[in-house]
Each structure stands twice: as structure tokens, then as C-alpha cells.
Design an enzyme around this catalytic site. Structure first.
Site, PDB file in Angstrom:
ATOM      1  N   ASN A 119       0.828  -1.206   0.000  1.00 53.17           N
ATOM      2  CA  ASN A 119       0.000   0.000   0.000  1.00 53.17           C
ATOM      3  C   ASN A 119       0.862   1.256   0.000  1.00 53.17           C
ATOM      4  O   ASN A 119       1.971   1.264   0.533  1.00 53.17           O
ATOM      5  CB  ASN A 119      -0.945  -0.006   1.206  1.00 53.17           C
ATOM      6  CG  ASN A 119      -1.938  -1.156   1.107  1.00 53.17           C
ATOM      7  OD1 ASN A 119      -2.094  -1.760   0.042  1.00 53.17           O
ATOM      8  ND2 ASN A 119      -2.577  -1.484   2.201  1.00 53.17           N
ATOM      9  N   HIS A 138       6.002  -0.846  -2.455  1.00 57.40           N
ATOM     10  CA  HIS A 138       5.682  -0.029  -3.642  1.00 57.40           C
ATOM     11  C   HIS A 138       5.780   1.448  -3.322  1.00 57.40           C
ATOM     12  O   HIS A 138       5.107   2.271  -3.935  1.00 57.40           O
ATOM     13  CB  HIS A 138       4.268  -0.381  -4.155  1.00 57.40           C
ATOM     14  CG  HIS A 138       4.193  -1.802  -4.661  1.00 57.40           C
ATOM     15  ND1 HIS A 138       3.011  -2.449  -4.917  1.00 57.40           N
ATOM     16  CD2 HIS A 138       5.165  -2.712  -4.928  1.00 57.40           C
ATOM     17  CE1 HIS A 138       3.254  -3.682  -5.322  1.00 57.40           C
ATOM     18  NE2 HIS A 138       4.553  -3.873  -5.341  1.00 57.40           N
TER      19      HIS A 138
HETATM   20  N1  APR Z   1     -11.348  -7.210   3.679  1.00 60.10           N
HETATM   21  C1  APR Z   1     -10.695  -8.290   3.154  1.00 60.10           C
HETATM   22  N2  APR Z   1     -10.267  -8.353   1.877  1.00 60.10           N
HETATM   23  C2  APR Z   1     -10.516  -7.283   1.097  1.00 60.10           C
HETATM   24  C3  APR Z   1     -11.197  -6.131   1.567  1.00 60.10           C
HETATM   25  C4  APR Z   1     -11.600  -6.121   2.912  1.00 60.10           C
HETATM   26  N3  APR Z   1     -12.229  -5.069   3.458  1.00 60.10           N
HETATM   27  N4  APR Z   1     -11.276  -5.227   0.524  1.00 60.10           N
HETATM   28  C5  APR Z   1     -10.689  -5.827  -0.543  1.00 60.10           C
HETATM   29  N5  APR Z   1     -10.236  -7.050  -0.201  1.00 60.10           N
HETATM   30  C6  APR Z   1      -9.491  -8.008  -1.020  1.00 60.10           C
HETATM   31  C7  APR Z   1      -9.989  -8.133  -2.444  1.00 60.10           C
HETATM   32  O1  APR Z   1     -10.958  -9.160  -2.537  1.00 60.10           O
HETATM   33  C8  APR Z   1      -8.701  -8.512  -3.181  1.00 60.10           C
HETATM   34  O2  APR Z   1      -8.493  -9.913  -3.110  1.00 60.10           O
HETATM   35  O3  APR Z   1      -8.179  -7.501  -1.104  1.00 60.10           O
HETATM   36  C9  APR Z   1      -7.606  -7.834  -2.365  1.00 60.10           C
HETATM   37  C10 APR Z   1      -7.098  -6.567  -3.020  1.00 60.10           C
HETATM   38  O4  APR Z   1      -6.452  -6.957  -4.210  1.00 60.10           O
HETATM   39  P1  APR Z   1      -5.993  -5.836  -5.252  1.00 60.10           P
HETATM   40  O5  APR Z   1      -7.109  -4.907  -5.511  1.00 60.10           O
HETATM   41  O6  APR Z   1      -5.348  -6.541  -6.406  1.00 60.10           O
HETATM   42  O7  APR Z   1      -4.883  -4.982  -4.461  1.00 60.10           O
HETATM   43  P2  APR Z   1      -3.407  -5.417  -4.153  1.00 60.10           P
HETATM   44  O8  APR Z   1      -3.279  -6.893  -4.073  1.00 60.10           O
HETATM   45  O9  APR Z   1      -2.958  -4.626  -2.997  1.00 60.10           O
HETATM   46  O10 APR Z   1      -2.625  -4.903  -5.477  1.00 60.10           O
HETATM   47  C11 APR Z   1      -1.227  -5.106  -5.499  1.00 60.10           C
HETATM   48  O11 APR Z   1      -1.142  -3.986  -7.624  1.00 60.10           O
HETATM   49  O12 APR Z   1      -1.632  -2.317  -9.077  1.00 60.10           O
HETATM   50  C12 APR Z   1      -0.729  -2.743  -8.182  1.00 60.10           C
HETATM   51  O13 APR Z   1       0.742  -1.296  -7.071  1.00 60.10           O
HETATM   52  C13 APR Z   1      -0.577  -1.778  -7.041  1.00 60.10           C
HETATM   53  O14 APR Z   1       0.166  -2.339  -4.808  1.00 60.10           O
HETATM   54  C14 APR Z   1      -0.794  -2.640  -5.799  1.00 60.10           C
HETATM   55  C15 APR Z   1      -0.592  -4.043  -6.331  1.00 60.10           C
END
Ligand code: APR
Length: 322
Positions: A119, A138
Site C-alpha cells: 500500500n 511499492h
Molecule cells: N477485507 C478483506 N479483503 C478485502 C477487503 C476487505 N475489506 N477489501 C478488498 N479485499 C481483497 C480483495 O478481494 C482482493 O483480493 O483484497 C484484495 C485486493 O487486491 P488488489 O485490488 O489486487 O490490491 P493489491 O493486491 O494490494 O494490489 C497489489 O497492484 O496495481 C498494483 O501497485 C498496485 O500495490 C498494488 C498491487
């Protein structure tokens, strides 16, 4: 992290939230890998959730593949795209989530080896996670740098620009340029229309007689120090993970990430097979073998987990609505 992607075999003896609570009570070097899902309860969208994720919004605005917004070449080609969208993921620095409070509780109990966060909202710092316990894989909005002179400023210096969807220019570049003899030829004085010279009686001679404009030096563009696609991760990530943490970790907890972006997505496959892995998210994950998957809102799951661990809960851990 170049080794082949190998599927870790699940350890059979761990399955339930009570098993997870037992692991929390007994393990001392807990590595926590987090993603956007731990901040969504604060109104900061994650990236890939159907319909609510940042990338769906970006695509709906016609920007093609959502990730293009974070391609460094795209930013250098046209920073206005990033600046027109980044307001949605700019942190609300006044509060953090119960899941952030859970990380702080692990640290208070001396069990947090390292939080590897993907994050960029810097809320771990607001929640009190020590810099020595935090790797921002990141980068973050905490600082911003000029793409030209590399001048680094506190991130909040460009927050107004981001919120106003205005491309932030480097103030140091502007200052340096103002001190240099202008690249323009000296302004020519237009024949005054009247005896009294008014402010706008001087013509701008940057267009010489045949009308070609001079290519004037431009100030650099400010970019938050977040890692764009095409940029290297901070060295601290590799040094800490490869040289230290993976040799001492005794429990891995992955919270609120789809584990879709390397090299963070490959970390679990470079950890000793005997280390138990717990996954907390809204949706299950297939490409990594977790011993325990606790599905639901992370704020609620960590709250329940701590209750079963018998740890006294701080009020910040109380999820909204509970
Ligand atoms: N509680 C539990 N899980 C959650 C919640 C919540 N309140 N809100 C979202 N999620 C889950 C979603 O279902 C998903 O599986 O968290 C995950 C978020 O995944 P992404 O949207 O892909 O985010 P992230 O994994 O952090 O992305 C990684 O991608 O684009 C790049 O640099 C950006 O750091 C980021 C990286």
C-alpha cells in the site's frame, strides 16, 4: 526472486481460525504481507475488486488497462492522466483501519517481524508501525520527487495539486530557471501606444520574426515516490526479505491482497515450506497454498482472531458497525 515458481505444499495440521489463534499465541517472528484490502473500510478503493476497484473506474473513464495509469513511461509521456485520477487513492491521513491496529498489536506484543505492505497510503505509519518493522514495497505518498532534478519534498506538498487534478511542477527547477539568464532573447519594446508604459506594452519576443517559438526549458514534473510499473522496488525490500526475514520467519499472514503483482506475489514461494501460511481476504486464492484461509472483511476477521487468541483488544480494533 528469480527461482522457478514452486507450489508450496500445505501443512495438514492447520485448518481453522482456532488453529490460527494458536499460531498467533505461539509464534514470535510473524511476517505480515498486506495489500489494498486493509484500507478499503476507510473508503480507499482497492485495485482489482469487481465494480469497486480503482482499475474498473479507470477503465470506465476510457483509460484502457487500469495499470497503464501506473506505467512510468505513460506518466513521463502525459502526467495529467495520473494527476486526474490519483485523488481517488490519495490517503485520508486522519484515521487507520482496525486491521492496521492489528499490525500495531502484533508489534506491541513483539511478534511483528516485518510488515511488507504494497500500500502507498502510508497508514501503517499513522497506526504506529515502526519504520524498522515496515517495508513499503511499492513506496508511498509520504514523499514526492522531481522527475528532472530529483528534488524530494514531503508528499503533502503536492496533495493540493493532486486533489485539484493539477500537474505539480518542481519548485526548485522553477527557482533555478528564474535565476538563469532567460533562454529567451531580451524582450523588445513595442512602440508605446501612449506616453505611459503599461504592464502589457512589452511584446513577448519568444516568437522571432518568422514566428518560430523558442524551445523554452521546462521545470520538472513532481511524482509521488510510489513504485510505478517499470520502476525498481526499493533495495530495502530485497535486502530485508532475502538476506534476513525469510531465514527467521515462523508464521506468515497475508491480508487484503490478490497477490497478482511480482515480486511480492512470489514471496510465499521463497519461504521455508514448514512455515505456516494464513490468508485473510474477501475472496479465496488458488495460486498459493495457504494452510488456513479466513475469508471475510479483514477488520472483522482480525477482530475475531484476536478475541480467540485471548488478547485484550484495543478500541481501534473494533470494526465499524460492531
Ligand atoms: N477485507 C478483506 N479483503 C478485502 C477487503 C476487505 N475489506 N477489501 C478488498 N479485499 C481483497 C480483495 O478481494 C482482493 O483480493 O483484497 C484484495 C485486493 O487486491 P488488489 O485490488 O489486487 O490490491 P493489491 O493486491 O494490494 O494490489 C497489489 O497492484 O496495481 C498494483 O501497485 C498496485 O500495490 C498494488 C498491487
Amino acid at each position: 526472486l528469480q527461482r522457478a515458481y514452486k507450489k508450496r505444499q500445505k501443512l495438514s495440521q492447520y485448518n481453522t481460525i482456532d488453529d490460527a489463534a494458536k499460531l498467533l499465541r505461539t509464534k514470535k517472528n510473524i511476517m505480515v504481507i498486506t495489500g489494498a484490502g486493509i484500507s478499503t473500510s476507510l473508503g480507499i478503493p482497492d485495485f482489482r475488486s469487481q465494480g469497486t476497484g480503482f482499475y474498473d473506474k479507470v477503465r470506465a473513464l476510457g483509460y484502457g488497462g487500469g495499470e497503464d495509469v501506473f506505467q512510468i513511461e505513460e506518466f513521463d509521456r502525459d502526467p495529467s492522466i495520473f494527476y486526474s485520477l490519483a485523488g481517488d487513492i490519495l490517503p485520508d491521513l486522519k484515521r487507520f483501519s482496525p486491521t492496521h491496529a492489528f499490525l500495531k498489536l502484533l508489534q506491541t506484543k513483539n511478534r511483528l517481524q516485518t510488515n511488507y505492505t504494497q500500500n502507498i497510503d502510508n497508514l501503517e505509519e499513522l497506526a504506529g508501525i515502526d519504520k524498522s518493522r515496515l517495508i513499503q514495497c511499492h513506496g508511498s505518498f509520504a514523499t514526492a520527487s522531481c522527475r528532472k532534478c530529483k528534488n524530494q519534498v514531503p508528499g503533502r506538498v503536492i496533495f493540493d495539486d493532486i486533489r485539484a487534478k493539477r500537474v505539480a511542477k518542481c519548485k526548485r527547477c522553477i527557482q533555478v530557471m528564474s535565476k538563469q539568464p532567460s533562454a529567451r532573447p531580451p524582450l523588445k519594446k513595442r512602440k508605446p501606444k501612449s506616453t505611459v508604459l503599461r504592464k502589457n506594452d512589452w511584446e513577448d519576443s519568444s516568437d522571432d520574426d518568422n514566428g518560430t517559438a523558442y524551445d523554452l526549458p521546462q521545470p520538472g514534473i513532481m511524482k509521488p515516490d510510489i513504485t510505478f510499473f517499470g520502476e525498481k522496488l526499493p533495495d530495502t525490500f530485497f535486502d530485508r526479505f532475502m538476506d534476513e526475514d525469510r531465514h527467521a520467519v515462523d508464521l506468515v499472514i497475508v491480508i487484503g491482497t490478490s497477490l497478482k503483482v511480482a515480486p511480492v506475489s512470489e514471496m510465499c514461494n521463497h519461504l521455508p515450506a514448514e512455515v505456516p501460511h494464513i490468508y485473510i481476504s474477501r475472496e479465496p486464492i488458488e495460486h498459493v497454498n495457504f494452510d488456513i484461509q479466513l475469508l471475510g472483511e479483514s477488520d472483522h476477521v482480525v477482530f475475531e482472531l484476536c478475541k480467540r487468541t485471548g488478547w485484550g483488544l484495543r478500541h481501534e480494533m473494533l470494526p465499524e458497525g460492531l
